[in-house]
Design a protein around this motif. Structure first.
Motif, PDB file in Angstrom:
ATOM      1  N   UNK A 139       1.086  18.305  -5.290  1.00  0.00           N
ATOM      2  CA  UNK A 139       0.980  19.524  -4.479  1.00  0.00           C
ATOM      3  C   UNK A 139      -0.012  20.537  -5.045  1.00  0.00           C
ATOM      4  N   UNK A 140      -0.203  20.530  -6.354  1.00  0.00           N
ATOM      5  CA  UNK A 140      -1.054  21.539  -6.979  1.00  0.00           C
ATOM      6  C   UNK A 140      -2.385  20.985  -7.500  1.00  0.00           C
ATOM      7  N   UNK A 141      -2.709  19.748  -7.131  1.00  0.00           N
ATOM      8  CA  UNK A 141      -3.982  19.156  -7.559  1.00  0.00           C
ATOM      9  C   UNK A 141      -4.584  18.361  -6.405  1.00  0.00           C
ATOM     10  N   UNK A 142      -5.798  17.897  -6.616  1.00  0.00           N
ATOM     11  CA  UNK A 142      -6.457  17.070  -5.603  1.00  0.00           C
ATOM     12  C   UNK A 142      -5.912  15.646  -5.572  1.00  0.00           C
ATOM     13  N   UNK A 143      -4.963  15.333  -6.455  1.00  0.00           N
ATOM     14  CA  UNK A 143      -4.345  14.011  -6.433  1.00  0.00           C
ATOM     15  C   UNK A 143      -3.589  13.777  -5.128  1.00  0.00           C
ATOM     16  N   UNK A 144      -3.306  14.840  -4.398  1.00  0.00           N
ATOM     17  CA  UNK A 144      -2.661  14.696  -3.086  1.00  0.00           C
ATOM     18  C   UNK A 144      -3.536  13.906  -2.124  1.00  0.00           C
ATOM     19  N   UNK A 145      -4.852  13.893  -2.382  1.00  0.00           N
ATOM     20  CA  UNK A 145      -5.778  13.164  -1.509  1.00  0.00           C
ATOM     21  C   UNK A 145      -5.635  11.656  -1.648  1.00  0.00           C
ATOM     22  N   UNK A 146      -4.886  11.209  -2.654  1.00  0.00           N
ATOM     23  CA  UNK A 146      -4.679   9.775  -2.839  1.00  0.00           C
ATOM     24  C   UNK A 146      -3.685   9.205  -1.827  1.00  0.00           C
ATOM     25  N   UNK A 147      -2.897  10.061  -1.207  1.00  0.00           N
ATOM     26  CA  UNK A 147      -1.941   9.593  -0.197  1.00  0.00           C
ATOM     27  C   UNK A 147      -2.659   9.104   1.051  1.00  0.00           C
ATOM     28  N   UNK A 148      -2.037   8.174   1.727  1.00  0.00           N
ATOM     29  CA  UNK A 148      -2.507   7.795   3.052  1.00  0.00           C
ATOM     30  C   UNK A 148      -2.397   9.001   3.993  1.00  0.00           C
ATOM     31  N   UNK A 149      -3.239   9.074   5.009  1.00  0.00           N
ATOM     32  CA  UNK A 149      -3.144  10.182   5.970  1.00  0.00           C
ATOM     33  C   UNK A 149      -1.728  10.299   6.528  1.00  0.00           C
ATOM     34  N   UNK A 150      -1.202  11.507   6.519  1.00  0.00           N
ATOM     35  CA  UNK A 150       0.127  11.748   7.061  1.00  0.00           C
ATOM     36  C   UNK A 150       1.247  11.615   6.057  1.00  0.00           C
ATOM     37  N   UNK A 151       0.936  11.141   4.852  1.00  0.00           N
ATOM     38  CA  UNK A 151       1.949  10.989   3.812  1.00  0.00           C
ATOM     39  C   UNK A 151       1.782  12.091   2.768  1.00  0.00           C
ATOM     40  N   UNK A 152       2.881  12.428   2.095  1.00  0.00           N
ATOM     41  CA  UNK A 152       2.806  13.483   1.090  1.00  0.00           C
ATOM     42  C   UNK A 152       3.865  13.288   0.011  1.00  0.00           C
ATOM     43  N   UNK A 153       3.869  14.178  -0.967  1.00  0.00           N
ATOM     44  CA  UNK A 153       4.749  14.051  -2.126  1.00  0.00           C
ATOM     45  C   UNK A 153       6.216  14.218  -1.752  1.00  0.00           C
ATOM     46  N   UNK A 154       6.508  15.065  -0.776  1.00  0.00           N
ATOM     47  CA  UNK A 154       7.905  15.229  -0.353  1.00  0.00           C
ATOM     48  C   UNK A 154       8.464  13.917   0.201  1.00  0.00           C
ATOM     49  N   UNK A 155       7.651  13.220   0.973  1.00  0.00           N
ATOM     50  CA  UNK A 155       8.101  11.949   1.540  1.00  0.00           C
ATOM     51  C   UNK A 155       8.266  10.889   0.453  1.00  0.00           C
ATOM     52  N   UNK A 156       7.383  10.907  -0.543  1.00  0.00           N
ATOM     53  CA  UNK A 156       7.520   9.957  -1.645  1.00  0.00           C
ATOM     54  C   UNK A 156       8.810  10.220  -2.412  1.00  0.00           C
ATOM     55  N   UNK A 157       9.099  11.483  -2.679  1.00  0.00           N
ATOM     56  CA  UNK A 157      10.329  11.829  -3.388  1.00  0.00           C
ATOM     57  C   UNK A 157      11.565  11.390  -2.588  1.00  0.00           C
ATOM     58  N   UNK A 158      11.537  11.606  -1.286  1.00  0.00           N
ATOM     59  CA  UNK A 158      12.672  11.215  -0.449  1.00  0.00           C
ATOM     60  C   UNK A 158      12.806   9.700  -0.376  1.00  0.00           C
ATOM     61  N   UNK A 159      11.669   9.008  -0.351  1.00  0.00           N
ATOM     62  CA  UNK A 159      11.683   7.537  -0.338  1.00  0.00           C
ATOM     63  C   UNK A 159      12.385   7.005  -1.581  1.00  0.00           C
ATOM     64  N   UNK A 160      12.081   7.569  -2.743  1.00  0.00           N
ATOM     65  CA  UNK A 160      12.738   7.138  -3.981  1.00  0.00           C
ATOM     66  C   UNK A 160      14.230   7.427  -3.938  1.00  0.00           C
ATOM     67  N   UNK A 161      14.581   8.574  -3.366  1.00  0.00           N
ATOM     68  CA  UNK A 161      15.987   8.949  -3.276  1.00  0.00           C
ATOM     69  C   UNK A 161      16.749   7.982  -2.374  1.00  0.00           C
ATOM     70  N   UNK A 162      16.103   7.564  -1.289  1.00  0.00           N
ATOM     71  CA  UNK A 162      16.770   6.687  -0.318  1.00  0.00           C
ATOM     72  C   UNK A 162      16.744   5.219  -0.728  1.00  0.00           C
ATOM     73  N   UNK A 163      15.636   4.799  -1.353  1.00  0.00           N
ATOM     74  CA  UNK A 163      15.420   3.365  -1.564  1.00  0.00           C
ATOM     75  C   UNK A 163      15.493   2.929  -3.021  1.00  0.00           C
ATOM     76  N   UNK A 164      15.389   3.853  -3.955  1.00  0.00           N
ATOM     77  CA  UNK A 164      15.439   3.477  -5.364  1.00  0.00           C
ATOM     78  C   UNK A 164      14.058   3.374  -5.972  1.00  0.00           C
ATOM     79  N   UNK A 165      14.011   2.801  -7.176  1.00  0.00           N
ATOM     80  CA  UNK A 165      12.773   2.652  -7.937  1.00  0.00           C
ATOM     81  C   UNK A 165      12.294   1.216  -7.835  1.00  0.00           C
ATOM     82  N   UNK A 166      10.980   1.029  -7.848  1.00  0.00           N
ATOM     83  CA  UNK A 166      10.418  -0.294  -7.618  1.00  0.00           C
ATOM     84  C   UNK A 166       9.341  -0.619  -8.648  1.00  0.00           C
TER      85      UNK A 166
END
Length: 345
Positions: A114-141
């Motif tokens: 959220x505070x760096x340009x590393x956010x540009x590494x996400x696919x269009x429409x994806x973000x850090x909040x969704x990644x965090x929620x994905x881990x919460x719902x699905x676990x670690x891989x």
């Protein structure tokens, strides 16, 4: 614990897991994999045995080279192990790659994006909040396939790796809860770990190797070494984009981050940077989170050995080797390495 399996996917001869790392939840999706467990896949064709033996011998020799490093507290371009990289011996080609000097998508805090340009590494429409929620719902891989919806394959392989220890100062609190639950097999202990990390965040406190044991208390024996206070990435090998963006993270208050990044990139081409170099160049001490991001040790390596012999089927060995972090009060001893994954094709 040892299990024998008569049949497996074509091309795989063996997968060996000697450490449970995050693999308790990552690899088994809820099924426990205990420390020192071994999975052996039988059915190797007899005419491939000699190739297997030779590949394993190369792997053993590379491990010995890692252990014989005269400067074990600094992994850099001048380490003896790099003499193996690109070497061709009797038709076998060897390559090495440090794979823990990247962002771990399982554990990274969303503010890093959220505070760096590393956010540009996400696919269009994806973000850090969704990644965090994905881990919460699905676990670690462990496999990169789980993150395909978030990152393009090429970008993931360059900038991300699920191989790495969890630094208590930098790990997302909710991911830590999942990791702690997997390690201890106790959700109450997992939640206790989350609360401890939350306390660190609220108090703006950073732990080092010496005070980690006091902070974790009785849970240290279960959580260590998976949870520790060692720097995550080797500054000698980390990708320039990750390096610059973390140095430029606004809350770390580093002046002239672009200039400092250029200086580091230039220096590491000719010499291996150690912890003292890092602190001097960045102008920081242990009170700055960058001290916990950047060190001079690579914790996980991938070693690949391939053969292409005329008239014979191509074969390859891919192994992941981890270095165990030192104890809370380490004695002067050689580092310890473990092969946690070994795949034959």
């Amino acid at each position: 614990m040892k299990k024998s399996i008569a049949a497996w996917e074509a091309g795989f001869v063996s997968i060996i897991f000697l450490f449970s790392l995050f693999f308790l939840s990552i690899l088994s999706l809820g099924m426990t994999i205990y420390i020192s467990s071994t999975i052996t896949i039988e059915g190797l064709e007899k005419n491939n045995t000699s190739i297997m033996v030779e590949m394993n011998k190369f792997l053993e020799d590379i491990m010995e080279t890692l252990l014989s490093d005269p400067s074990p507290e600094t992994n850099g371009i001048d380490d003896p192990v790099w003499a193996w990289n690109g070497k061709n011996i009797r038709g076998y080609t060897i390559s090495l790659a440090p794979i823990s000097d990247r962002i771990n998508p399982n554990l990274v805090r969303k503010n890093v994006f959220d505070k760096t340009r590393l956010s540009l590494l996400f696919r269009p429409g994806k973000n850090a909040d969704e990644l965090q929620q994905f881990r919460e719902d699905s676990g670690l891989f462990l496999g990169h396939e789980a993150f395909q919806n978030f990152f393009e394959d090429g970008l993931f392989k360059k900038y991300f790796s699920p191989y790495g220890w969890a630094n208590i100062n930098l790990t997302d609190e909710f991911a830590a809860r999942q990791l702690g639950t997997s390690i201890t097999e106790d959700p109450i202990k997992g939640e206790a770990l989350r609360e401890k990390i939350r306390t660190l965040l609220m108090d703006q406190q950073l732990l080092d190797r010496e005070n980690l044991s006091t902070f974790l208390g009785a849970s240290l024996t279960e959580l260590y070494p998976f949870i520790n206070a060692e720097p995550l990435m080797n500054i000698n090998f980390v990708d320039p984009l990750i390096l610059e963006e973390l140095i430029a993270y606004p809350d770390y208050h580093i002046r002239r981050p672009e200039e400092i990044t250029r200086d580091i990139l230039a220096k590491r081409k000719t010499e291996s940077l150690n912890t003292e170099n890092i602190c001097t160049i960045l102008g920081i001490d242990k009170s700055n989170p960058l001290f916990h991001y950047f060190g001079s040790i690579t914790w996980f390596w991938e070693i690949a050995i391939e053969t292409k012999t005329e008239g014979r089927k191509d074969h390859s060995l891919s192994a992941v080797v981890c270095r165990l972090p030192p104890g809370a009060y380490p004695v002067n001893s050689k580092p310890e390495y473990k092969i946690i994954e070994r795949r034959f094709k």
